[in-house]
Motif scaffolding. Structure first.
Motif, PDB file in Angstrom:
ATOM      1  N   GLU A 114       0.839  -1.198   0.000  1.00 34.74           N
ATOM      2  CA  GLU A 114       0.000   0.000   0.000  1.00 34.74           C
ATOM      3  C   GLU A 114       0.878   1.254   0.000  1.00 34.74           C
ATOM      4  OE1 GLU A 114      -3.505   2.124   2.680  1.00 34.74           O
ATOM      5  OE2 GLU A 114      -2.880   0.085   3.145  1.00 34.74           O
ATOM      6  N   GLY A 115       0.530   2.199  -0.867  1.00 36.39           N
ATOM      7  CA  GLY A 115       1.268   3.462  -0.952  1.00 36.39           C
ATOM      8  C   GLY A 115       2.423   3.454  -1.927  1.00 36.39           C
ATOM      9  N   GLU A 116       2.805   2.274  -2.403  1.00 36.08           N
ATOM     10  CA  GLU A 116       3.941   2.161  -3.322  1.00 36.08           C
ATOM     11  C   GLU A 116       3.499   2.494  -4.750  1.00 36.08           C
ATOM     12  OE1 GLU A 116       6.922  -1.404  -4.744  1.00 36.08           O
ATOM     13  OE2 GLU A 116       6.102  -1.520  -2.712  1.00 36.08           O
ATOM     14  N   ALA A 117       4.299   3.294  -5.456  1.00 37.71           N
ATOM     15  CA  ALA A 117       4.011   3.613  -6.860  1.00 37.71           C
ATOM     16  C   ALA A 117       4.376   2.404  -7.721  1.00 37.71           C
ATOM     17  CB  ALA A 117       4.793   4.834  -7.303  1.00 37.71           C
ATOM     18  N   ILE A 118       3.471   2.020  -8.592  1.00 38.24           N
ATOM     19  CA  ILE A 118       3.713   0.913  -9.520  1.00 38.24           C
ATOM     20  C   ILE A 118       4.443   1.456 -10.741  1.00 38.24           C
ATOM     21  CG2 ILE A 118       2.587  -0.880 -10.909  1.00 38.24           C
ATOM     22  CD1 ILE A 118       0.269  -0.590  -8.667  1.00 38.24           C
ATOM     23  N   PHE A 119       4.011   2.618 -11.228  1.00 36.18           N
ATOM     24  CA  PHE A 119       4.744   3.397 -12.220  1.00 36.18           C
ATOM     25  C   PHE A 119       4.251   4.834 -12.147  1.00 36.18           C
ATOM     26  CE2 PHE A 119       1.447   1.063 -14.716  1.00 36.18           C
ATOM     27  CZ  PHE A 119       0.649   2.123 -15.087  1.00 36.18           C
ATOM     28  N   ARG A 120       5.037   5.735 -12.747  1.00 40.89           N
ATOM     29  CA  ARG A 120       4.733   7.165 -12.678  1.00 40.89           C
ATOM     30  C   ARG A 120       4.439   7.742 -14.061  1.00 40.89           C
ATOM     31  NH1 ARG A 120       5.187   8.647  -7.712  1.00 40.89           N
ATOM     32  NH2 ARG A 120       6.647   7.645  -6.292  1.00 40.89           N
ATOM     33  N   VAL A 168      -5.919  -0.136  -6.891  1.00 37.56           N
ATOM     34  CA  VAL A 168      -4.882   0.737  -7.441  1.00 37.56           C
ATOM     35  C   VAL A 168      -5.504   2.087  -7.762  1.00 37.56           C
ATOM     36  CG1 VAL A 168      -3.311   1.092  -9.395  1.00 37.56           C
ATOM     37  CG2 VAL A 168      -3.532  -1.189  -8.365  1.00 37.56           C
ATOM     38  N   ALA A 169      -4.865   3.166  -7.293  1.00 39.87           N
ATOM     39  CA  ALA A 169      -5.310   4.525  -7.589  1.00 39.87           C
ATOM     40  C   ALA A 169      -4.584   5.028  -8.829  1.00 39.87           C
ATOM     41  CB  ALA A 169      -5.027   5.444  -6.403  1.00 39.87           C
ATOM     42  N   VAL A 170      -5.372   5.558  -9.778  1.00 42.26           N
ATOM     43  CA  VAL A 170      -4.822   6.168 -10.994  1.00 42.26           C
ATOM     44  C   VAL A 170      -4.812   7.668 -10.747  1.00 42.26           C
ATOM     45  CG1 VAL A 170      -5.100   6.462 -13.487  1.00 42.26           C
ATOM     46  CG2 VAL A 170      -5.801   4.313 -12.399  1.00 42.26           C
ATOM     47  N   GLN A 171      -3.633   8.272 -10.820  1.00 45.21           N
ATOM     48  CA  GLN A 171      -3.479   9.680 -10.454  1.00 45.21           C
ATOM     49  C   GLN A 171      -2.826  10.483 -11.575  1.00 45.21           C
ATOM     50  OE1 GLN A 171      -1.056   9.168  -6.942  1.00 45.21           O
ATOM     51  NE2 GLN A 171      -2.833   8.866  -5.632  1.00 45.21           N
ATOM     52  N   LYS A 172      -3.248  11.736 -11.683  1.00 42.79           N
ATOM     53  CA  LYS A 172      -2.613  12.681 -12.599  1.00 42.79           C
ATOM     54  C   LYS A 172      -2.280  13.942 -11.812  1.00 42.79           C
ATOM     55  CE  LYS A 172      -3.373  13.075 -16.915  1.00 42.79           C
ATOM     56  NZ  LYS A 172      -2.353  12.485 -17.777  1.00 42.79           N
ATOM     57  N   THR A 173      -1.246  14.624 -12.247  1.00 40.77           N
ATOM     58  CA  THR A 173      -0.868  15.878 -11.612  1.00 40.77           C
ATOM     59  C   THR A 173      -1.443  17.018 -12.434  1.00 40.77           C
ATOM     60  OG1 THR A 173       1.154  14.854 -10.817  1.00 40.77           O
ATOM     61  CG2 THR A 173       1.070  17.260 -10.768  1.00 40.77           C
ATOM     62  N   GLY A 174      -2.241  17.871 -11.774  1.00 42.98           N
ATOM     63  CA  GLY A 174      -2.867  19.001 -12.448  1.00 42.98           C
ATOM     64  C   GLY A 174      -1.854  20.105 -12.732  1.00 42.98           C
ATOM     65  N   ALA A 175      -2.297  21.117 -13.476  1.00 47.46           N
ATOM     66  CA  ALA A 175      -1.438  22.251 -13.836  1.00 47.46           C
ATOM     67  C   ALA A 175      -0.914  22.971 -12.596  1.00 47.46           C
ATOM     68  CB  ALA A 175      -2.204  23.222 -14.724  1.00 47.46           C
ATOM     69  N   ARG A 197       3.883   6.725 -20.031  1.00 43.19           N
ATOM     70  CA  ARG A 197       2.739   6.552 -19.132  1.00 43.19           C
ATOM     71  C   ARG A 197       1.913   7.833 -19.078  1.00 43.19           C
ATOM     72  NH1 ARG A 197       2.323   1.107 -18.417  1.00 43.19           N
ATOM     73  NH2 ARG A 197       4.216   0.248 -17.537  1.00 43.19           N
ATOM     74  N   SER A 198       0.597   7.687 -19.154  1.00 41.46           N
ATOM     75  CA  SER A 198      -0.296   8.846 -19.146  1.00 41.46           C
ATOM     76  C   SER A 198      -0.739   9.213 -17.730  1.00 41.46           C
ATOM     77  CB  SER A 198      -1.521   8.572 -20.018  1.00 41.46           C
ATOM     78  OG  SER A 198      -2.262   7.482 -19.490  1.00 41.46           O
ATOM     79  N   ALA A 199      -0.434   8.359 -16.757  1.00 39.70           N
ATOM     80  CA  ALA A 199      -0.838   8.609 -15.372  1.00 39.70           C
ATOM     81  C   ALA A 199       0.105   7.852 -14.442  1.00 39.70           C
ATOM     82  CB  ALA A 199      -2.279   8.155 -15.145  1.00 39.70           C
ATOM     83  N   THR A 200       0.010   8.195 -13.155  1.00 36.37           N
ATOM     84  CA  THR A 200       0.732   7.470 -12.111  1.00 36.37           C
ATOM     85  C   THR A 200      -0.234   6.463 -11.510  1.00 36.37           C
ATOM     86  OG1 THR A 200       2.163   9.352 -11.630  1.00 36.37           O
ATOM     87  CG2 THR A 200       1.872   7.741  -9.853  1.00 36.37           C
ATOM     88  N   CYS A 201       0.236   5.257 -11.239  1.00 40.16           N
ATOM     89  CA  CYS A 201      -0.589   4.247 -10.568  1.00 40.16           C
ATOM     90  C   CYS A 201       0.078   3.872  -9.261  1.00 40.16           C
ATOM     91  CB  CYS A 201      -0.779   3.023 -11.453  1.00 40.16           C
ATOM     92  SG  CYS A 201      -1.943   3.328 -12.798  1.00 40.16           S
ATOM     93  N   VAL A 202      -0.692   3.985  -8.171  1.00 34.69           N
ATOM     94  CA  VAL A 202      -0.204   3.742  -6.819  1.00 34.69           C
ATOM     95  C   VAL A 202      -1.085   2.682  -6.172  1.00 34.69           C
ATOM     96  CG1 VAL A 202       0.158   4.822  -4.550  1.00 34.69           C
ATOM     97  CG2 VAL A 202       0.613   6.125  -6.630  1.00 34.69           C
ATOM     98  N   ALA A 203      -0.478   1.759  -5.443  1.00 34.77           N
ATOM     99  CA  ALA A 203      -1.254   0.760  -4.713  1.00 34.77           C
ATOM    100  C   ALA A 203      -2.050   1.460  -3.606  1.00 34.77           C
ATOM    101  CB  ALA A 203      -0.324  -0.300  -4.126  1.00 34.77           C
TER     102      ALA A 203
END
Length: 157
Positions: free
Chosen positions: A43-49, A65-72, A99-105
């Motif tokens: 939990e909390g570990e990034a699978i890829f960025r 798995v949470a799919v995350q993007k960084t906003g402007a 990769r189009s997004a970061t995926c984190v457990a």
């Protein structure tokens, strides 16, 4: 041909359970299992960025798995939380883009992984099975795109 290993049998069973590959026959699952691997992510570990090279894709066996993007503005936005049976990271493996997004457990996860190199090897060794797997991934992506289109249209009304 050697006896299938216990690990390959476990991977075969996980592939059969995930629901993505309904078009595959029992023998196809057994053959495909040799190209996948299993990983455990805490939990909390990034699978890829976001921006990483896409060298593998995953299917969630257990966990979220949470799919995350960084906003402007630099804020991290969770776009989706994926559950058991969902594939992710397949866009980069299929199209060769970053990769189009970061995926984190979002919890402890057990994942099936398919590397880009393994997919290429499967295309050479077992093209009919690889085609079924790629088709299933394309159908999954298409469904997600249609859902996203529907959500965008709903926001415009």
């Amino acid at each position: 041909m050697s006896e299938p290993t216990l690990l390959n049998n476990e991977i075969r069973d996980w592939l059969m359970d995930c629901g993505l590959f309904d078009q595959l026959q029992l023998a196809d699952f057994a053959a495909a299992s040799g190209y996948f691997s299993i990983s455990t992510v805490a939990e909390g570990e990034a699978i890829f960025r976001e921006g990483d090279a896409g060298s593998f894709m995953c299917i969630i066996h257990t966990g979220q798995v949470a799919v995350q993007k960084t906003g402007a503005d630099g804020q991290v936005i969770t776009m989706a939380t994926l559950r058991s049976g969902r594939a992710f990271g397949e866009m980069a493996v299929l199209d060769g883009e970053r990769r189009s997004a970061t995926c984190v457990a979002a919890s402890n996860c057990q994942l099936l992984n398919l590397g880009k190199d393994s997919l290429e090897k499967m295309l050479n060794d077992a093209p009919k099975i690889a085609a079924k797997i790629i088709r299933a991934l394309a159908v999954s992506l298409s469904k997600r795109l249609r859902m996203a289109d529907g959500q965008l249209a709903a926001q415009q009304i």
